[in-house]
Design a protein around this motif. Structure first.
Motif, PDB file in Angstrom:
ATOM      1  N   THR A  24     -17.577   3.021 -28.156  1.00  0.00           N
ATOM      2  CA  THR A  24     -18.924   2.462 -27.952  1.00  0.00           C
ATOM      3  C   THR A  24     -19.568   2.124 -29.300  1.00  0.00           C
ATOM      4  O   THR A  24     -20.357   1.177 -29.389  1.00  0.00           O
ATOM      5  CB  THR A  24     -19.819   3.418 -27.141  1.00  0.00           C
ATOM      6  OG1 THR A  24     -19.776   4.727 -27.719  1.00  0.00           O
ATOM      7  CG2 THR A  24     -19.350   3.497 -25.689  1.00  0.00           C
TER       8      THR A  24
ATOM      9  N   ALA B   2     -18.395  -7.426 -18.877  1.00  0.00           N
ATOM     10  CA  ALA B   2     -17.860  -6.160 -18.359  1.00  0.00           C
ATOM     11  C   ALA B   2     -16.338  -6.158 -18.261  1.00  0.00           C
ATOM     12  O   ALA B   2     -15.742  -5.177 -17.809  1.00  0.00           O
ATOM     13  CB  ALA B   2     -18.468  -5.858 -16.984  1.00  0.00           C
TER      14      ALA B   2
ATOM     15  N   ASN C 238     -14.750  -3.421 -20.210  1.00  0.00           N
ATOM     16  CA  ASN C 238     -14.907  -2.120 -19.572  1.00  0.00           C
ATOM     17  C   ASN C 238     -13.747  -1.833 -18.622  1.00  0.00           C
ATOM     18  O   ASN C 238     -13.281  -0.699 -18.515  1.00  0.00           O
ATOM     19  CB  ASN C 238     -16.235  -2.051 -18.805  1.00  0.00           C
ATOM     20  CG  ASN C 238     -17.430  -1.847 -19.729  1.00  0.00           C
ATOM     21  OD1 ASN C 238     -17.278  -1.765 -20.947  1.00  0.00           O
ATOM     22  ND2 ASN C 238     -18.620  -1.787 -19.160  1.00  0.00           N
TER      23      ASN C 238
ATOM     24  N   PHE D 259     -16.556  -2.773 -11.894  1.00  0.00           N
ATOM     25  CA  PHE D 259     -17.804  -2.780 -12.661  1.00  0.00           C
ATOM     26  C   PHE D 259     -18.660  -3.924 -12.124  1.00  0.00           C
ATOM     27  O   PHE D 259     -18.232  -5.078 -12.139  1.00  0.00           O
ATOM     28  CB  PHE D 259     -17.533  -2.984 -14.147  1.00  0.00           C
ATOM     29  CG  PHE D 259     -16.935  -1.779 -14.804  1.00  0.00           C
ATOM     30  CD1 PHE D 259     -17.753  -0.762 -15.286  1.00  0.00           C
ATOM     31  CD2 PHE D 259     -15.559  -1.643 -14.925  1.00  0.00           C
ATOM     32  CE1 PHE D 259     -17.203   0.365 -15.893  1.00  0.00           C
ATOM     33  CE2 PHE D 259     -15.001  -0.522 -15.519  1.00  0.00           C
ATOM     34  CZ  PHE D 259     -15.822   0.488 -16.001  1.00  0.00           C
TER      35      PHE D 259
ATOM     36  N   PRO E  75     -23.007  -3.230 -21.024  1.00  0.00           N
ATOM     37  CA  PRO E  75     -21.615  -2.883 -21.351  1.00  0.00           C
ATOM     38  C   PRO E  75     -21.416  -1.465 -21.898  1.00  0.00           C
ATOM     39  O   PRO E  75     -20.464  -0.787 -21.493  1.00  0.00           O
ATOM     40  CB  PRO E  75     -21.232  -3.963 -22.372  1.00  0.00           C
ATOM     41  CG  PRO E  75     -22.017  -5.171 -21.916  1.00  0.00           C
ATOM     42  CD  PRO E  75     -23.343  -4.599 -21.494  1.00  0.00           C
TER      43      PRO E  75
ATOM     44  N   TYR F 251     -22.427   1.311 -19.101  1.00  0.00           N
ATOM     45  CA  TYR F 251     -21.549   1.253 -17.920  1.00  0.00           C
ATOM     46  C   TYR F 251     -20.153   1.828 -18.179  1.00  0.00           C
ATOM     47  O   TYR F 251     -19.484   2.234 -17.236  1.00  0.00           O
ATOM     48  CB  TYR F 251     -21.453  -0.182 -17.379  1.00  0.00           C
ATOM     49  CG  TYR F 251     -22.513  -0.496 -16.344  1.00  0.00           C
ATOM     50  CD1 TYR F 251     -23.862  -0.504 -16.697  1.00  0.00           C
ATOM     51  CD2 TYR F 251     -22.193  -0.751 -15.010  1.00  0.00           C
ATOM     52  CE1 TYR F 251     -24.848  -0.777 -15.763  1.00  0.00           C
ATOM     53  CE2 TYR F 251     -23.174  -1.025 -14.067  1.00  0.00           C
ATOM     54  CZ  TYR F 251     -24.497  -1.034 -14.444  1.00  0.00           C
ATOM     55  OH  TYR F 251     -25.467  -1.298 -13.502  1.00  0.00           O
ATOM     56  N   ILE F 252     -19.686   1.870 -19.432  1.00  0.00           N
ATOM     57  CA  ILE F 252     -18.365   2.483 -19.644  1.00  0.00           C
ATOM     58  C   ILE F 252     -18.471   4.011 -19.599  1.00  0.00           C
ATOM     59  O   ILE F 252     -17.471   4.701 -19.352  1.00  0.00           O
ATOM     60  CB  ILE F 252     -17.699   2.005 -20.953  1.00  0.00           C
ATOM     61  CG1 ILE F 252     -16.208   2.432 -21.000  1.00  0.00           C
ATOM     62  CG2 ILE F 252     -18.385   2.533 -22.198  1.00  0.00           C
ATOM     63  CD1 ILE F 252     -15.359   1.949 -19.847  1.00  0.00           C
TER      64      ILE F 252
END
Lengths: 341, 341
Positions: B149, B209, B212, B253, B306, B309-310
């Motif tokens: 991240t 996404a 991800n 996702f 992004p 959400y991971i």
């Protein structure tokens, strides 16, 4: 699918004969335009052919290649700076709407656009500056085979046309190499019985054979419903190798050339892990280190290998599907033209 | 791994604070150089961060991006024309030999080179023109989380620095979004029990996404030994959807934004096929159409999604590994630095 696999040597020979002169004119024209970037746009099997084209074009021409993310153009509506780019769309049907939209936008933005398709009458032909045709005849099986190798062949011809020097291959040998690869069919018919209950596997290739790994994995997913992962041997070692336990099936492309030592070292590692390895190779050492092997003719060399080496993969998928009682020509949930934006 | 996942909001805040001024100077400098191509070079999780960077940079700056094939440089020894390129290498350890070799060659060929790493004392720092650091502190788990991240965040800062106009996100909100995502941990701890015997699955994401999907699939492969495929929703429909049978697990996702309608239409298709779908979303319709859902906070918007959400994906992988009796910090067959050429 088996019939269309068998048609490949003749289709490849037709494509060379019909397209070579056009490519050579195109090459002379593009050299004057000072192309500084090549963008390849495709989906599915055509995207795997583009992945091959990426390696071949960068290695041969020194021009950087970008594999396009169509949604950047079609959904995020970005306007990329492509004034000095050659943008090549690849679509068997020529009807991929997202591919055609990227081509139209790129052309409007000043790029020179080329379409690679099997359909001389298609939407793609109308949006590009130049069309290159795979002369496969109508492809009826949903799983692409002869159009895939035809697209690869057009990347050879494009690379020849753009390269400054004589490339390290001769396209004229490729139809013969493809014919030699077809001789593997009886051996593969026997081999697939062993894999009838395989539910997942990993397919590995690297460099010029990387696209073969993608394409065999896609064929196994489409026609055999096997959960088939695809990796370069280098990426595979960066994490996914952890999946490999005793008897985990791994299929490897190990053609001759500069990538062979790396693939052989991965084979050694897989042997330690007691994976169940199947290798497509002409290297007898590599073959002896794997549980099973498909032995390719010695005379198929590094730059000539990508097309003939995918053929045993196509045969493996088609024959495995039949052995599993499936119809490789009509996979569930798929149709020949997929519409996505 | 769980501890490092929890450290992410603080690490992200440190990275913004420490690197923003440098990025803004770099942006001013690069605008004068007339960059016409960005090349990203990475492997493993870092390559997934680069895949995110590709979408963000193309959408925001209009400069075409190419995800490098390192072997073109390191093994085929091609000399690409990169005089006007910005080449960005990404490596947690800064010790990836192939990445560093591509950077060194590109710099020698006239490209401007940037390294993104977590290690201020590493080989990468010595081969690049400029270094951007993820301020994660030492990462001990083999499965990268906080450095992944952090790398994504540096792509936000780089895109901000290169874009002509104010971008549609504010980095300052991202550490808070990440903290909100961590609140999912108790729900995910319960959820993973249902997946203890899952052997394979498909992970889907698209656009911003898409990376991800790659990263969650890699985490599932590395820490849970699940054969996890990764696709964009568009590519998935071009063949691999044939694998989906009743109860086949698909993780999606579905953050807010322009991609949501396409992902929702795929969810509808999966419902017809009776797939076993798990969605990470703030859209209650999407959640209601799937077998299971991880519900994300509504205030996390399209361009802010992004990174947060991971995080439920990372938690899912770490907690599923524990539920399977595995050690996510020490996956079999892997070490923290992978050496490949």
């Amino acid at each position: 699918m088996l019939q269309e696999i068998a048609e490949q040597p003749a289709a490849l020979a037709r494509t060379i004969q019909s397209e070579r002169a056009k490519l050579s004119r195109l090459g002379a024209f593009l050299k004057q335009r000072d192309i500084d970037l090549i963008v390849l746009v495709a989906r599915g099997s055509s995207d795997n052919a583009a992945l091959f084209g990426r390696y071949l074009l960068e290695i041969t021409t020194g021009i950087p290649v970008s594999l396009s993310a169509p949604s950047v153009h079609t959904i995020y509506r970005a306007k990329l700076r492509l004034q000095h780019a050659l943008v090549v769309g690849v679509s068997q049907s020529g009807e991929g709407e997202d591919i055609n939209q990227v081509l139209a936008n790129a052309r409007a933005g000043g790029a020179y656009t080329v379409g690679i398709t099997n359909e001389p009458v298609s939407a793609m032909v109308n949006v590009v500056d130049e069309t290159l045709l795979t002369h496969g005849g109508r492809e009826r099986s949903v799983a692409a085979t002869k159009t895939f190798t035809g697209q690869m062949l057009l990347f050879y011809l494009l690379a020849e046309a753009l390269a400054g020097t004589k490339p390290p291959w001769s396209c004229d040998t490729i139809p013969d190499f493809a014919a030699r690869a077809l001789e593997q069919q009886p051996a593969i018919l026997e081999l697939v019985q062993r894999y009838v209950f395989m539910e997942n596997c990993v397919v590995v290739g690297r460099g010029l054979a990387y696209a073969n790994a993608y394409e065999l994995a896609l064929k196994l997913m489409e026609t055999c419903y096997v959960v088939a992962e695809r990796f370069s041997s280098a990426d595979f070692l960066h994490g996914p190798v952890a999946m490999v336990e005793r008897h985990f099936p791994v299929i490897l492309f190990a053609p001759p050339g500069v990538m062979l030592p790396g693939v052989k070292s991965l084979i050694g590692r897989l042997r330690e892990l007691r994976a169940d390895s199947l290798v497509i190779t002409s290297d007898l050492d590599a073959a002896a280190s794997c549980a099973r092997a498909i032995i390719m003719p010695k005379e198929i060399d590094e730059f000539g290998a990508p097309i003939p080496y995918i053929i045993p993969g196509q045969l493996f998928a088609a024959l495995l599907a039949e052995a599993k009682g499936l119809d490789p020509d009509q996979p569930r949930s798929l149709s020949k033209v997929t519409r996505t934006l």
